[in-house]
Design a protein around this motif. Sequence first.
Motif, PDB file in Angstrom:
ATOM      1  N   ASN A 156       0.848  -1.191   0.000  1.00 23.44           N
ATOM      2  CA  ASN A 156       0.000   0.000   0.000  1.00 23.44           C
ATOM      3  C   ASN A 156       0.890   1.251   0.000  1.00 23.44           C
ATOM      4  O   ASN A 156       1.618   1.499   0.945  1.00 23.44           O
ATOM      5  CB  ASN A 156      -0.878  -0.055   1.265  1.00 23.44           C
ATOM      6  CG  ASN A 156      -1.730   1.188   1.446  1.00 23.44           C
ATOM      7  OD1 ASN A 156      -1.773   2.053   0.580  1.00 23.44           O
ATOM      8  ND2 ASN A 156      -2.401   1.265   2.578  1.00 23.44           N
ATOM      9  N   ASN A 205     -10.357  10.220   4.058  1.00 20.20           N
ATOM     10  CA  ASN A 205      -9.790   9.133   4.866  1.00 20.20           C
ATOM     11  C   ASN A 205      -8.824   8.312   4.023  1.00 20.20           C
ATOM     12  O   ASN A 205      -9.126   7.969   2.892  1.00 20.20           O
ATOM     13  CB  ASN A 205     -10.899   8.166   5.325  1.00 20.20           C
ATOM     14  CG  ASN A 205     -11.744   8.750   6.440  1.00 20.20           C
ATOM     15  OD1 ASN A 205     -12.949   8.617   6.440  1.00 20.20           O
ATOM     16  ND2 ASN A 205     -11.112   9.414   7.379  1.00 20.20           N
ATOM     17  N   GLY A 206      -7.672   8.026   4.607  1.00 21.44           N
ATOM     18  CA  GLY A 206      -6.723   7.157   3.912  1.00 21.44           C
ATOM     19  C   GLY A 206      -5.916   7.841   2.825  1.00 21.44           C
ATOM     20  O   GLY A 206      -5.166   7.197   2.101  1.00 21.44           O
ATOM     21  N   THR A 254       0.221   9.840   7.675  1.00 19.11           N
ATOM     22  CA  THR A 254       1.516   9.255   7.324  1.00 19.11           C
ATOM     23  C   THR A 254       2.504  10.346   6.927  1.00 19.11           C
ATOM     24  O   THR A 254       3.659  10.335   7.357  1.00 19.11           O
ATOM     25  CB  THR A 254       1.329   8.247   6.175  1.00 19.11           C
ATOM     26  OG1 THR A 254       0.302   7.322   6.539  1.00 19.11           O
ATOM     27  CG2 THR A 254       2.606   7.498   5.890  1.00 19.11           C
ATOM     28  N   GLU A 283      -5.741  16.777  11.767  1.00 15.95           N
ATOM     29  CA  GLU A 283      -7.204  16.751  11.927  1.00 15.95           C
ATOM     30  C   GLU A 283      -7.640  17.216  13.311  1.00 15.95           C
ATOM     31  O   GLU A 283      -8.286  16.483  14.053  1.00 15.95           O
ATOM     32  CB  GLU A 283      -7.734  15.348  11.631  1.00 15.95           C
ATOM     33  CG  GLU A 283      -7.506  14.959  10.193  1.00 15.95           C
ATOM     34  CD  GLU A 283      -8.284  13.703   9.787  1.00 15.95           C
ATOM     35  OE1 GLU A 283      -9.339  13.451  10.389  1.00 15.95           O
ATOM     36  OE2 GLU A 283      -7.838  13.026   8.867  1.00 15.95           O
ATOM     37  N   GLN A 333     -10.297  17.176   6.754  1.00 15.88           N
ATOM     38  CA  GLN A 333     -11.173  16.604   5.724  1.00 15.88           C
ATOM     39  C   GLN A 333     -12.215  17.622   5.293  1.00 15.88           C
ATOM     40  O   GLN A 333     -13.066  17.324   4.479  1.00 15.88           O
ATOM     41  CB  GLN A 333     -11.908  15.385   6.276  1.00 15.88           C
ATOM     42  CG  GLN A 333     -10.994  14.302   6.757  1.00 15.88           C
ATOM     43  CD  GLN A 333     -11.791  13.054   7.144  1.00 15.88           C
ATOM     44  OE1 GLN A 333     -12.881  12.824   6.641  1.00 15.88           O
ATOM     45  NE2 GLN A 333     -11.236  12.250   8.011  1.00 15.88           N
TER      46      GLN A 333
HETATM   47  N1  LIG Z   1       1.227   1.652  10.352  1.00 12.69           N
HETATM   48  C1  LIG Z   1       0.566   1.340   9.230  1.00 12.69           C
HETATM   49  N2  LIG Z   1       0.645   0.098   8.715  1.00 12.69           N
HETATM   50  C2  LIG Z   1      -0.010  -0.227   7.582  1.00 12.69           C
HETATM   51  N3  LIG Z   1      -0.773   0.612   6.877  1.00 12.69           N
HETATM   52  C3  LIG Z   1      -0.886   1.867   7.325  1.00 12.69           C
HETATM   53  C4  LIG Z   1      -0.230   2.299   8.529  1.00 12.69           C
HETATM   54  N4  LIG Z   1      -0.531   3.599   8.729  1.00 12.69           N
HETATM   55  C5  LIG Z   1      -1.325   3.962   7.712  1.00 12.69           C
HETATM   56  N5  LIG Z   1      -1.545   2.939   6.869  1.00 12.69           N
HETATM   57  C6  LIG Z   1      -2.323   2.988   5.629  1.00 12.69           C
HETATM   58  O1  LIG Z   1      -1.852   4.066   4.858  1.00 12.69           O
HETATM   59  C7  LIG Z   1      -2.904   4.746   4.224  1.00 12.69           C
HETATM   60  C8  LIG Z   1      -2.858   6.213   4.586  1.00 12.69           C
HETATM   61  O2  LIG Z   1      -3.185   6.333   5.952  1.00 12.69           O
HETATM   62  P1  LIG Z   1      -3.182   7.706   6.720  1.00 12.69           P
HETATM   63  O3  LIG Z   1      -3.483   7.373   8.143  1.00 12.69           O
HETATM   64  O4  LIG Z   1      -1.927   8.429   6.440  1.00 12.69           O
HETATM   65  O5  LIG Z   1      -4.387   8.460   6.071  1.00 12.69           O
HETATM   66  P2  LIG Z   1      -5.100   9.796   6.539  1.00 12.69           P
HETATM   67  O6  LIG Z   1      -5.139  10.685   5.365  1.00 12.69           O
HETATM   68  O7  LIG Z   1      -4.462  10.318   7.765  1.00 12.69           O
HETATM   69  O8  LIG Z   1      -6.560   9.282   6.846  1.00 12.69           O
HETATM   70  P3  LIG Z   1      -7.602   9.708   7.997  1.00 12.69           P
HETATM   71  O9  LIG Z   1      -8.342  10.879   7.481  1.00 12.69           O
HETATM   72  O10 LIG Z   1      -8.474   8.507   8.124  1.00 12.69           O
HETATM   73  O11 LIG Z   1      -6.821   9.981   9.231  1.00 12.69           O
HETATM   74  C9  LIG Z   1      -4.180   4.040   4.643  1.00 12.69           C
HETATM   75  O12 LIG Z   1      -4.544   3.166   3.593  1.00 12.69           O
HETATM   76  C10 LIG Z   1      -3.791   3.282   5.873  1.00 12.69           C
HETATM   77  O13 LIG Z   1      -4.535   2.104   5.985  1.00 12.69           O
END
Ligand SMILES: Nc1ncnc2c1ncn2[C@@H]1O[C@H](COP(=O)(O)OP(=O)(O)OP(=O)(O)O)[C@@H](O)[C@H]1O
Lengths: 320, 276
Positions: free
Chosen positions: A18, A40-41, A46, A162, A194
């Motif tokens: 991913n 989300n996601g 990250t 957020e 968001q």
């Molecule tokens: N420690 C981890 N191990 C595996 N996959 C991860 C990990 N952290 C994040 N992901 C995956 O990476 C992708 C991005 O996640 P991230 O948490 O950065 O998104 P986000 O934009 O902060 O979303 P949200 O609005 O839900 O907080 C997602 O598909 C998530 O499932």
Amino acid sequence: MSDLAIETSGLVKVFGDNRAVDGLDLAVPAGAVYGVLGPNGAGKTTAVRMLATLLRPDGGQARVFGHDVVREADAVRGRVSLTGQYASVDEDLTGMENLVLLGRLLGHRKAAAADRARELLEAFGLTDAADRQVKNYSGGMRRRIDIAASILNTPDLLFLDEPTTGLDPRSRNQVWDIVRIVVAHGTTVLLTTQYLEEADRLASRIAVIDHGKVIAEGTPGQLKSSIGAGSVHVRLRDPHRRPEAERLLAEALGAPVYIDADPVALTARIIGNGRDEAAAEQASRALMELSRAGIVVDDFSLGQPSLDEVFLALTDKPAA
Amino acid sequence: MTTTETYTPVAETVGAVLSRQSRPPRPSAWSASLTFGWRAMLKIKHVPEQLFDVTAFPIMMTLMFTYLFGGALAGSPSQYIQFVLPGIMVSSVVMITMYTGVEVNKDIERGVFDRFRSLPMWRPAPMVGYLLGDAFRYTMASTVILVVGLILGFRPPGGVVGVVAGIALLVGFSFAFSWVWTMFGLLLRSEKSVMGVSMLVLFPLTFLSNVYVDPSTMPGWLQAFVNVNPITHLVSAVRSLMGGTTDSGEIAWVLIAAAVCIAIFGTLTMRLYNRK
Ligand SMILES: Nc1ncnc2c1ncn2[C@@H]1O[C@H](COP(=O)(O)OP(=O)(O)OP(=O)(O)O)[C@@H](O)[C@H]1O
Ligand SMILES: [Mg+2]
């Protein structure tokens, strides 16, 4: 001409297969709020974790105030602080204890740390809750203690991941006010959200990200002119008049009209018509056309574009 | 005064806090570690139930083994306790070292760990802090067992000095040994798996030793394991101190094993901590 607080090029983070962050390029000017908008996601958390030195990038480069986040992580840590998406204070401790703990860890002596903690609690309206465990705080109070902890040492760059998700409107407004004050004192803020409305109100520039990449970047004005200023939702009394209403609205607004699942409802996007006319004015003119044609409108509302609409406009598909 | 919910941020007060530009120098490694140790104490204050593990469990172990096996193994409980008490103390304290891993793991799941990791300070400080807090718990467990033992008729020939030295050696070794658990706490996904791995390591380690019986009664292949088991050496060393027959060879063995533990598992822990 201000310097860059954050500069990333081709930043990548992969979890298994991913690609959570997939070639992210950002240039965040110092001294303002920079909004990172994504569903989300999208990879917001990250990306923030890599910039705050909590996660090692798998590719690309990131610099914070000119310091590489991997090779000069310690220098970066000295200038940034992070309010994570999930509470980054110790829930078992009281508000006071949390702040004293952090003050001590940042090098304040015992008495100075306690003074500083009291000042912060006072400034954030938490004096009454100082001796309560954070796990008994309301959502809004948690956010505030979290932000208070983050500005204990007046960072040069503050990450807010957020900060208002899950808060009621009043608490959200409190957070917004705090962010404005923090920025006015010279701290750069990188805010993920968001909500287009939130980015629009606070940020001087916005990056829209999806699947770990920037898909649009610019000032809120630029973004909105590319995606439209909002949309008008209309409910008719008579479903049989809908095709006619659809044609009239499309003509008046010069934009496509969406047919809702509800047989009496219509949604039309409002895009700039080149005459710098406010969205509300355009909408009211369009509604006038309907009444002139004798179509009865039971209800209507005018909204800022939602994240869904932003994504629809930018990617021609709804937010993933 | 219900300012908490009706709060409105005031530019002047929040601004005043922000403009006080007095970033002090970073704390020393020791001071940062002590601060984390203080945090562990605060947690005990707020969640005193966690002391249950270091009081009730040891008391149960002492009573159970003294009366269950005392008669059979040494003629009478009061004779057996002279032999078994230092061993029970060692095995109980080594058993409760596993809570270190559980605590680390719990913290990681909460966001507070992120904040600690983003602070500019000596990197191992949070880990050392956990272990300082744990050292307090180990001391407490040892004391509880000692008191129960004294009530049941334990009369150590080593006297106060021997007993204190024995407990100090035990707590010191457990501090070093706990780095194994900080590593697993960082490595494994859930609290449950940390518990599982800990049990898997600790049960054989504490039972296949000289805690309960003299190894000379065991089959040769088992003796081979028992004799390299660090717990055996630790028990011998503590027994010798409390028994007034100080065995410096065993004590040196324990101290070297402790140093090796810190060198290997401390390094692995810090690598995981930085990578996480
Ligand atoms: N420690 C981890 N191990 C595996 N996959 C991860 C990990 N952290 C994040 N992901 C995956 O990476 C992708 C991005 O996640 P991230 O948490 O950065 O998104 P986000 O934009 O902060 O979303 P949200 O609005 O839900 O907080 C997602 O598909 C998530 O499932
Ligand atoms: Mg997130």
